[in-house]
Write an enzyme that holds these catalytic residues in place. Structure first.
Site, PDB file in Angstrom:
ATOM      1  N   HIS A  79     105.834 -31.086   2.404  1.00  0.00           N
ATOM      2  CA  HIS A  79     105.581 -29.972   3.320  1.00  0.00           C
ATOM      3  C   HIS A  79     105.405 -28.682   2.530  1.00  0.00           C
ATOM      4  CE1 HIS A  79     105.853 -27.576   6.978  1.00  0.00           C
ATOM      5  NE2 HIS A  79     106.612 -26.746   6.311  1.00  0.00           N
ATOM      6  N   ASP A 116     111.404 -27.163  19.688  1.00  0.00           N
ATOM      7  CA  ASP A 116     111.025 -26.177  18.663  1.00  0.00           C
ATOM      8  C   ASP A 116     109.850 -25.347  19.155  1.00  0.00           C
ATOM      9  OD1 ASP A 116     110.786 -24.918  16.006  1.00  0.00           O
ATOM     10  OD2 ASP A 116     108.887 -26.001  15.987  1.00  0.00           O
ATOM     11  N   ARG A 130     111.030 -16.973  19.882  1.00  0.00           N
ATOM     12  CA  ARG A 130     111.319 -16.213  18.652  1.00  0.00           C
ATOM     13  C   ARG A 130     110.194 -15.238  18.363  1.00  0.00           C
ATOM     14  NH1 ARG A 130     111.661 -20.703  14.575  1.00  0.00           N
ATOM     15  NH2 ARG A 130     111.973 -19.056  13.052  1.00  0.00           N
ATOM     16  N   SER A 160     113.484 -25.230  12.409  1.00  0.00           N
ATOM     17  CA  SER A 160     112.142 -25.397  12.964  1.00  0.00           C
ATOM     18  C   SER A 160     111.309 -26.335  12.077  1.00  0.00           C
ATOM     19  CB  SER A 160     111.490 -24.018  13.089  1.00  0.00           C
ATOM     20  OG  SER A 160     110.140 -24.124  13.403  1.00  0.00           O
ATOM     21  N   LYS A 196     110.656 -30.907  12.808  1.00  0.00           N
ATOM     22  CA  LYS A 196     109.364 -31.584  12.889  1.00  0.00           C
ATOM     23  C   LYS A 196     109.232 -32.628  11.777  1.00  0.00           C
ATOM     24  CE  LYS A 196     107.801 -27.417  13.197  1.00  0.00           C
ATOM     25  NZ  LYS A 196     107.215 -26.103  13.335  1.00  0.00           N
TER      26      LYS A 196
HETATM   27  N1  URA Z   1     107.095 -22.733  10.043  1.00  0.00           N
HETATM   28  C1  URA Z   1     107.700 -23.411  11.052  1.00  0.00           C
HETATM   29  O1  URA Z   1     107.345 -24.544  11.354  1.00  0.00           O
HETATM   30  N2  URA Z   1     108.694 -22.781  11.726  1.00  0.00           N
HETATM   31  C2  URA Z   1     109.123 -21.544  11.427  1.00  0.00           C
HETATM   32  O2  URA Z   1     110.045 -21.058  12.051  1.00  0.00           O
HETATM   33  C3  URA Z   1     108.483 -20.862  10.384  1.00  0.00           C
HETATM   34  C4  URA Z   1     107.473 -21.485   9.701  1.00  0.00           C
END
Ligand code: URA
Length: 438
Positions: A83, A162, A169, A184, A188
């Site tokens: 990632h 999320d 947010r 977050s 995922k």
């Molecule tokens: N990328 C994400 O997936 N979530 C965040 O909160 C910030 C960057």
């Protein structure tokens, strides 16, 4: 049943929430029994009070379980995901995924799209004629089984809690909290089903986090959360003080990724691919020795085996594999215009975010989810920090649809390069490695 008011008050006054309380909150976010106002207040309390690693892990796991969880257990071996926290010119996944697969580690990669000044792997891949990134889960798994690698859309139902919290947010100035960002990202990732993760946390002017201490805190938290969830993770802090490689923009980046897969390409991109790839190969249990893992990957790049694996992945996802031999099949912009150095000197710094925004203004990126994108346009950044340039030589090339469009962006691109008399050292690409317990 926990009362939202009590939970907000508890966090507001600096106390740790129990795992059960966090799970009930996320359940409430999913079923609507927590109002947006209550969740927003709790997010603000978390932003000010922070979260322990245990709380962050509980939040991450609860969000990961709020929707579909991909089961990769039918695939052989240890599945390693990669990632990136997002950058300018970051086409690493396009190279590292087929490369690591060629080394014998299966790569089932769920990726995202461009947003803001940063690019997205799915958009880049879609510049390959015919290639599909919207695969069903069974198609996705079939491609990994057949070819060893697939890169596809994460779909809408991974970690839906999320998605809801991220929107809140965004609207309440609570994005930049390290535990919330870590939860977050990792929710995922965990829902994506891999056993281990290599995280590329970008730091610098063109990154989402500009300060090294924030990026380090995020890397440490993500690694700790993965550990708490019983998975392995290693993070690297890598420089976004200048674009990665030369190309910025979708088809241009695919072209550069192909060159790198064929043993060429810019030195910084090749280096990052080798570092992250060696870590993936190590975590997958293919080669434990770092030096040997790196030599294996170098051989696969230089022999063309990595490029051949990319070609097979393209074909399996419905794309034209000919692009690997003939990148001219990729979309091309009609106009290529130089951005010349106004005087001689050394490149002292590059306003990387600004170049990302300039590329977005040409049409290569999007400022809101779902907006259309132009796959052909973008920039080539041909002078990097520390390099010398003579007056009138190109600093960059603009790829645009028309002369007027290119001219409209030229001054902005030129202004992103700071030139000076004194030679300077380029910023180090790899800043730190963060593993469990470091
Ligand atoms: N990328 C994400 O997936 N979530 C965040 O909160 C910030 C960057």
């Amino acid at each position: 049943m926990v009362r939202p008011y009590e939970l907000i008050l508890k966090k507001r006054t600096g106390h740790e929430l129990t795992t059960d309380e966090i799970e009930q909150w996320i359940q409430g976010v999913t079923d609507g029994s927590f109002t947006d106002a209550q969740s927003a207040a709790l997010l603000m309390a978390i932003l000010f009070r922070g979260m322990s690693d245990r709380e962050t892990a509980a939040l991450t796991l609860a969000m990961a379980r709020s929707g579909r969880q991909v089961d990769l257990s039918s695939l052989p071996g240890i599945k390693v995901d990669k990632h990136s926290s997002g950058g300018v010119g970051d086409k690493t996944t396009l190279v590292v995924a087929p490369l690591v697969a060629a080394a014998g580690a299966p790569v089932a990669k769920l990726s995202g799209r461009a947003l803001g000044h940063t690019g997205g792997t799915l958009d880049k891949l879609e510049s390959i004629p015919g290639l599909r990134v919207e695969l069903s889960l069974s198609e996705f798994l079939d491609v990994v089984r057949e070819v060893g690698v697939a890169v596809a859309s994460a779909g809408v139902d991974l970690a839906p809690a999320d998605k809801k919290l991220y929107a809140l947010r965004d609207a309440t100035a609570t994005v930049d909290s390290v535990p919330l960002i870590a939860a977050s990202i990792m929710s995922k990732k965990l829902a994506g089903g891999a056993d281990a993760f290599v995280l590329d946390v970008k730091v610098g002017e063109g990154a989402f986090l500009t300060r090294e201490e924030d990026a380090l805190a995020l890397a440490r938290t993500c690694v700790a959360v993965a550990h708490e969830a019983g998975r392995q993770a290693v993070a690297y802090l890598t420089s976004m003080d200048q674009p990665l490689g030369v190309a910025v923009g979708n088809a241009l980046e695919v072209r550069e990724a192909i060159e790198t897969l064929q043993g060429g390409g810019p030195a910084d991109l090749r280096e990052l691919v080798l570092v992250l790839g060696a870590e993936m190969v190590r975590l997958a249990g293919v080669e434990a020795d770092e030096g040997k893992a790196r030599s294996l990957l170098e051989r696969l790049l230089d022999s063309g085996e990595a490029a051949a694996r990319f070609q097979r992945m393209i074909a399996a996802q419905g794309g034209d594999p000919e692009v690997v031999e003939n990148p001219d099949l990729l979309p091309r912009a009609e106009v290529r215009l130089p951005v010349e150095a106004p005087r001689a000197g050394y490149v002292q710094a590059i306003a990387t975010r600004e170049l990302g925004l300039a590329s977005m203004a040409l049409g290569a990126g999007r400022d809101r989810p779902g907006a259309p994108i132009d796959l052909a346009v973008g920039l080539e950044v041909v002078r990097k920090v520390g390099e010398r340039v003579e007056a009138g030589e190109p600093l960059a090339w603009i790829h645009a649809r028309s002369e007027a469009q290119a001219e409209g962006i030229r001054a902005r691109v030129a202004a992103a390069f700071r030139l000076g008399e004194a030679p300077v050292e380029p910023p180090p690409l790899i800043r730190q490695r963060v593993a469990s317990g470091t």
